[in-house]
Write a protein that holds these residues in place. Structure first.
Motif, PDB file in Angstrom:
ATOM      1  N   GLY A  28      22.729  27.497  97.817  1.00  0.00           N
ATOM      2  CA  GLY A  28      22.695  25.701  96.708  1.00  0.00           C
ATOM      3  C   GLY A  28      22.257  26.121  95.624  1.00  0.00           C
ATOM      4  O   GLY A  28      23.065  26.244  93.896  1.00  0.00           O
ATOM      5  N   ASP A  29      21.007  26.513  94.802  1.00  0.00           N
ATOM      6  CA  ASP A  29      20.247  25.910  94.417  1.00  0.00           C
ATOM      7  C   ASP A  29      20.439  27.563  93.331  1.00  0.00           C
ATOM      8  O   ASP A  29      20.683  26.582  91.975  1.00  0.00           O
ATOM      9  CB  ASP A  29      18.462  26.373  94.642  1.00  0.00           C
ATOM     10  N   TYR A  30      20.484  28.238  93.705  1.00  0.00           N
ATOM     11  CA  TYR A  30      20.985  29.440  93.556  1.00  0.00           C
ATOM     12  C   TYR A  30      22.220  28.890  91.942  1.00  0.00           C
ATOM     13  O   TYR A  30      22.400  29.678  90.767  1.00  0.00           O
ATOM     14  CB  TYR A  30      21.336  30.469  93.750  1.00  0.00           C
ATOM     15  N   PHE A  31      23.375  28.157  92.630  1.00  0.00           N
ATOM     16  CA  PHE A  31      24.245  27.969  91.941  1.00  0.00           C
ATOM     17  C   PHE A  31      23.741  27.210  91.402  1.00  0.00           C
ATOM     18  O   PHE A  31      24.483  26.633  89.824  1.00  0.00           O
ATOM     19  CB  PHE A  31      25.404  27.914  92.630  1.00  0.00           C
ATOM     20  N   VAL A  32      23.298  25.633  91.531  1.00  0.00           N
ATOM     21  CA  VAL A  32      23.147  24.850  90.974  1.00  0.00           C
ATOM     22  C   VAL A  32      22.309  25.216  89.787  1.00  0.00           C
ATOM     23  O   VAL A  32      22.665  24.590  88.458  1.00  0.00           O
ATOM     24  CB  VAL A  32      22.772  23.627  91.805  1.00  0.00           C
ATOM     25  N   ARG A  33      21.354  25.855  89.430  1.00  0.00           N
ATOM     26  CA  ARG A  33      20.538  25.915  88.343  1.00  0.00           C
ATOM     27  C   ARG A  33      21.652  26.565  87.102  1.00  0.00           C
ATOM     28  O   ARG A  33      21.032  26.767  85.983  1.00  0.00           O
ATOM     29  CB  ARG A  33      18.836  26.369  89.131  1.00  0.00           C
ATOM     30  N   TRP A  34      21.807  28.148  87.927  1.00  0.00           N
ATOM     31  CA  TRP A  34      23.393  28.491  86.705  1.00  0.00           C
ATOM     32  C   TRP A  34      23.926  27.666  86.133  1.00  0.00           C
ATOM     33  O   TRP A  34      24.172  27.972  84.584  1.00  0.00           O
ATOM     34  CB  TRP A  34      23.219  29.727  87.463  1.00  0.00           C
ATOM     35  N   ARG A  35      24.412  26.644  86.490  1.00  0.00           N
ATOM     36  CA  ARG A  35      25.670  26.215  86.418  1.00  0.00           C
ATOM     37  C   ARG A  35      25.063  24.878  84.943  1.00  0.00           C
ATOM     38  O   ARG A  35      25.350  24.903  83.660  1.00  0.00           O
ATOM     39  CB  ARG A  35      26.229  25.471  87.356  1.00  0.00           C
ATOM     40  N   GLU A  36      23.548  24.438  85.869  1.00  0.00           N
ATOM     41  CA  GLU A  36      22.585  23.245  84.788  1.00  0.00           C
ATOM     42  C   GLU A  36      22.433  23.641  83.336  1.00  0.00           C
ATOM     43  O   GLU A  36      22.164  23.981  82.787  1.00  0.00           O
ATOM     44  CB  GLU A  36      22.024  22.717  86.092  1.00  0.00           C
ATOM     45  N   ALA A  37      21.518  24.764  84.048  1.00  0.00           N
ATOM     46  CA  ALA A  37      20.643  25.509  82.495  1.00  0.00           C
ATOM     47  C   ALA A  37      22.128  26.345  82.091  1.00  0.00           C
ATOM     48  O   ALA A  37      22.159  26.082  80.190  1.00  0.00           O
ATOM     49  CB  ALA A  37      20.316  26.868  83.170  1.00  0.00           C
ATOM     50  N   LEU A  38      23.248  27.191  81.859  1.00  0.00           N
ATOM     51  CA  LEU A  38      24.449  27.187  81.494  1.00  0.00           C
ATOM     52  C   LEU A  38      24.696  26.267  80.755  1.00  0.00           C
ATOM     53  O   LEU A  38      24.691  26.132  78.960  1.00  0.00           O
ATOM     54  CB  LEU A  38      25.497  27.601  82.365  1.00  0.00           C
ATOM     55  N   ARG A  39      25.271  24.711  81.389  1.00  0.00           N
ATOM     56  CA  ARG A  39      25.409  23.488  80.779  1.00  0.00           C
ATOM     57  C   ARG A  39      24.882  23.101  78.878  1.00  0.00           C
ATOM     58  O   ARG A  39      24.839  22.657  78.340  1.00  0.00           O
ATOM     59  CB  ARG A  39      25.506  22.947  81.308  1.00  0.00           C
ATOM     60  N   ALA A  40      23.146  23.035  79.834  1.00  0.00           N
ATOM     61  CA  ALA A  40      22.658  22.733  78.800  1.00  0.00           C
ATOM     62  C   ALA A  40      22.712  23.871  77.477  1.00  0.00           C
ATOM     63  O   ALA A  40      22.799  23.026  76.143  1.00  0.00           O
ATOM     64  CB  ALA A  40      21.029  23.163  79.074  1.00  0.00           C
ATOM     65  N   ALA A  41      22.950  24.732  77.342  1.00  0.00           N
ATOM     66  CA  ALA A  41      22.412  25.825  76.476  1.00  0.00           C
ATOM     67  C   ALA A  41      24.122  25.514  75.899  1.00  0.00           C
ATOM     68  O   ALA A  41      24.064  25.876  74.958  1.00  0.00           O
ATOM     69  CB  ALA A  41      22.896  27.506  77.205  1.00  0.00           C
ATOM     70  N   LEU A  42      25.122  24.710  76.786  1.00  0.00           N
ATOM     71  CA  LEU A  42      26.525  24.931  75.219  1.00  0.00           C
ATOM     72  C   LEU A  42      25.860  23.681  75.230  1.00  0.00           C
ATOM     73  O   LEU A  42      27.044  23.262  73.585  1.00  0.00           O
ATOM     74  CB  LEU A  42      27.887  24.878  77.120  1.00  0.00           C
ATOM     75  N   VAL A  43      25.053  22.521  75.379  1.00  0.00           N
ATOM     76  CA  VAL A  43      24.997  21.451  74.947  1.00  0.00           C
ATOM     77  C   VAL A  43      24.660  21.748  73.240  1.00  0.00           C
ATOM     78  O   VAL A  43      24.732  21.500  72.398  1.00  0.00           O
ATOM     79  CB  VAL A  43      24.249  20.152  75.646  1.00  0.00           C
ATOM     80  N   ARG A  44      23.816  22.643  73.141  1.00  0.00           N
ATOM     81  CA  ARG A  44      22.762  23.105  72.662  1.00  0.00           C
ATOM     82  C   ARG A  44      23.099  24.185  71.036  1.00  0.00           C
ATOM     83  O   ARG A  44      23.005  23.916  70.018  1.00  0.00           O
ATOM     84  CB  ARG A  44      21.652  24.127  72.767  1.00  0.00           C
ATOM     85  N   ALA A  45      24.274  24.676  71.656  1.00  0.00           N
ATOM     86  CA  ALA A  45      24.617  25.779  70.805  1.00  0.00           C
ATOM     87  C   ALA A  45      26.378  24.439  69.960  1.00  0.00           C
ATOM     88  O   ALA A  45      26.603  24.961  69.342  1.00  0.00           O
ATOM     89  CB  ALA A  45      26.182  26.335  71.479  1.00  0.00           C
ATOM     90  N   GLY A  46      26.132  23.687  70.757  1.00  0.00           N
ATOM     91  CA  GLY A  46      27.210  22.439  69.820  1.00  0.00           C
ATOM     92  C   GLY A  46      28.279  21.821  70.509  1.00  0.00           C
ATOM     93  O   GLY A  46      29.084  21.021  70.327  1.00  0.00           O
ATOM     94  N   HIS A  47      28.653  22.188  71.358  1.00  0.00           N
ATOM     95  CA  HIS A  47      29.992  21.375  73.076  1.00  0.00           C
ATOM     96  C   HIS A  47      29.361  19.794  73.137  1.00  0.00           C
ATOM     97  O   HIS A  47      28.547  19.919  73.429  1.00  0.00           O
ATOM     98  CB  HIS A  47      30.151  22.366  73.869  1.00  0.00           C
ATOM     99  N   PRO A  48      30.730  19.652  72.917  1.00  0.00           N
ATOM    100  CA  PRO A  48      30.356  17.978  73.471  1.00  0.00           C
ATOM    101  C   PRO A  48      29.872  18.263  75.168  1.00  0.00           C
ATOM    102  O   PRO A  48      30.061  19.282  75.878  1.00  0.00           O
ATOM    103  CB  PRO A  48      31.435  17.419  73.622  1.00  0.00           C
ATOM    104  N   PRO A  49      29.298  17.009  75.449  1.00  0.00           N
ATOM    105  CA  PRO A  49      28.583  16.824  76.582  1.00  0.00           C
ATOM    106  C   PRO A  49      29.598  17.416  78.343  1.00  0.00           C
ATOM    107  O   PRO A  49      29.249  18.370  78.630  1.00  0.00           O
ATOM    108  CB  PRO A  49      27.647  15.248  77.211  1.00  0.00           C
ATOM    109  N   ASP A  50      30.397  16.472  77.677  1.00  0.00           N
ATOM    110  CA  ASP A  50      31.650  16.857  78.287  1.00  0.00           C
ATOM    111  C   ASP A  50      32.396  18.044  79.478  1.00  0.00           C
ATOM    112  O   ASP A  50      32.574  18.755  80.120  1.00  0.00           O
ATOM    113  CB  ASP A  50      33.372  15.373  78.609  1.00  0.00           C
ATOM    114  N   ALA A  51      32.459  18.443  77.846  1.00  0.00           N
ATOM    115  CA  ALA A  51      32.840  19.875  77.149  1.00  0.00           C
ATOM    116  C   ALA A  51      32.088  20.994  77.791  1.00  0.00           C
ATOM    117  O   ALA A  51      32.124  22.026  78.858  1.00  0.00           O
ATOM    118  CB  ALA A  51      33.282  20.640  76.516  1.00  0.00           C
ATOM    119  N   ALA A  52      31.358  20.611  77.833  1.00  0.00           N
ATOM    120  CA  ALA A  52      29.817  22.099  78.299  1.00  0.00           C
ATOM    121  C   ALA A  52      29.485  21.439  79.951  1.00  0.00           C
ATOM    122  O   ALA A  52      29.866  22.298  80.351  1.00  0.00           O
ATOM    123  CB  ALA A  52      28.779  21.157  77.595  1.00  0.00           C
ATOM    124  N   ALA A  53      29.883  20.437  80.410  1.00  0.00           N
ATOM    125  CA  ALA A  53      29.599  20.843  81.952  1.00  0.00           C
ATOM    126  C   ALA A  53      31.272  21.315  82.515  1.00  0.00           C
ATOM    127  O   ALA A  53      30.859  22.428  83.854  1.00  0.00           O
ATOM    128  CB  ALA A  53      29.689  19.090  82.257  1.00  0.00           C
TER     129      ALA A  53
END
Lengths: 185, 185
Positions: free
Chosen positions: B121-146
């Motif tokens: 579970g952790d492997y995938f949760v952390r992948w998803r979360e790290a990518l979400r954070a990067a997408l937010v920083r890249a300018g995507h809206p929070p909902d879209a990033a998730a």
DNA sequence: CGACGCTTGTACCGATCAGTACATTAAAGA
DNA sequence: TCTTTAATGTACTGATCGGTACAAGCGTCG
């Protein structure tokens, strides 16, 4: 001794669940006996080829279901968009919103793939092709239809993996929702 | 007798390949001995807990690699878009353009999941979360990033399943290309 | 009622499973 | 060189694996 006369067809669902949960190698005769309620005598009477024949029967059973419920409607329904929407609904129902995993996907990932290569490949190729044809009929450009169909089939498999990995069926539900908008239904 | 002095670390890659190809149950000690070149004596010397400890070591090894090569850059790199592009490239390299399958995904699908529930579970949760954070920083809206991050992680897994099922690594390559445009890199 | 054939339970087979015990050997430090 | 410790090969364990053999039960049809 022979209390109830079984039919070969009757045990396919139970057999399918065993392969679904344990894979081919993990599905021991002991588990199969417990889940089907049949002893070795009956099992080898109905499936003289042993586990391999059982697995082939399960794959054929699954293939038949998808052919009738998904692929053919996708290929032949007059209303292509309705057929695509029905595909989403059928998929959601079949996989119990992500609680159930895909037997063919499980076989594809393991060593097992080689042994059931044709059935495994065919299942996905026909799904992708049927969906592609429906998308074209629904008005998508050929290139986009090919791309979208492959993306959809693979997203369903990935959603099953991910939702089971993180133990959250909402992952599967969200993936199907995304698919709906992407496919325009 | 003890010809070459091995380190525990040295056998993790070979061990990983065995679990990747055969899953946990399918990875017999006989196969493990053949692939690692180590006998039972050495194997149980390095991994007193047996197969379970071997699998945990492999999962930890994989986790470390992804943490260093993918998750941390995604979380910390100043240039978020570059980190996302690097994730795609690293993923392509790691999975050998679809020729290699994901050990964690394989474990997730089988009965094995329960035994290694946290790591899987952790492997995938952390992948998803790290990518979400990067997408937010890249300018995507929070909902879209998730939404995008979950879609990306699941698409990679699905692409591995499908490309192996139809024995065509082009499926994986196309999926990564689609991901690139979707994630805007 | 009787005989036949489709099911079924049970006992068994050799092979392989994961894991243990232990003696032997190599490497490292004194 | 001697001693100690880490690494290793081999032999073994009991359990379980998939599969076979076969006799005994059942339903069915005459």
């Amino acid at each position: 001794m022979a209390k109830i006369v079984h039919e070969r067809e009757d045990v396919l669902p139970a057999l399918g669940e065993v392969f679904r949960e344990h894979g081919f190698e993990g599905a021991s005769l002991a588990i199969i006996q417990a889940r089907t309620g049949l002893g070795k005598g009956s099992l080898y009477h109905f499936f003289p080829g042993g586990k391999e024949e059982m697995a082939n029967a399960v794959l054929a059973h699954i293939d038949r279901w998808f052919e009738n419920e998904v692929y053919r409607p996708l290929r032949e329904d007059e209303d292509a968009r309705a057929a695509i929407a029905r595909m989403i609904a059928s998929t959601d129902a079949y996989f119990r919103s992500g609680k159930r995993v895909c037997v063919v996907g499980v076989f594809a990932l393991g060593e097992t793939r080689e042994r059931f290569a044709f059935a495994v490949g065919d299942y996905f190729v026909r799904w992708r092709e049927a969906l592609r044809a429906a998308l074209v009929r629904a008005g998508h450009p050929p290139d986009a239809a090919a791309d979208l169909s492959e993306d959809a089939v693979l997203s369903i498999q990935g959603a099953l993996v991910l939702s089971r990995a993180v133990k959250d069926t909402a992952v599967f539900t969200r993936a199907l929702a995304r698919l709906k908008t992407r496919l325009g239904v």
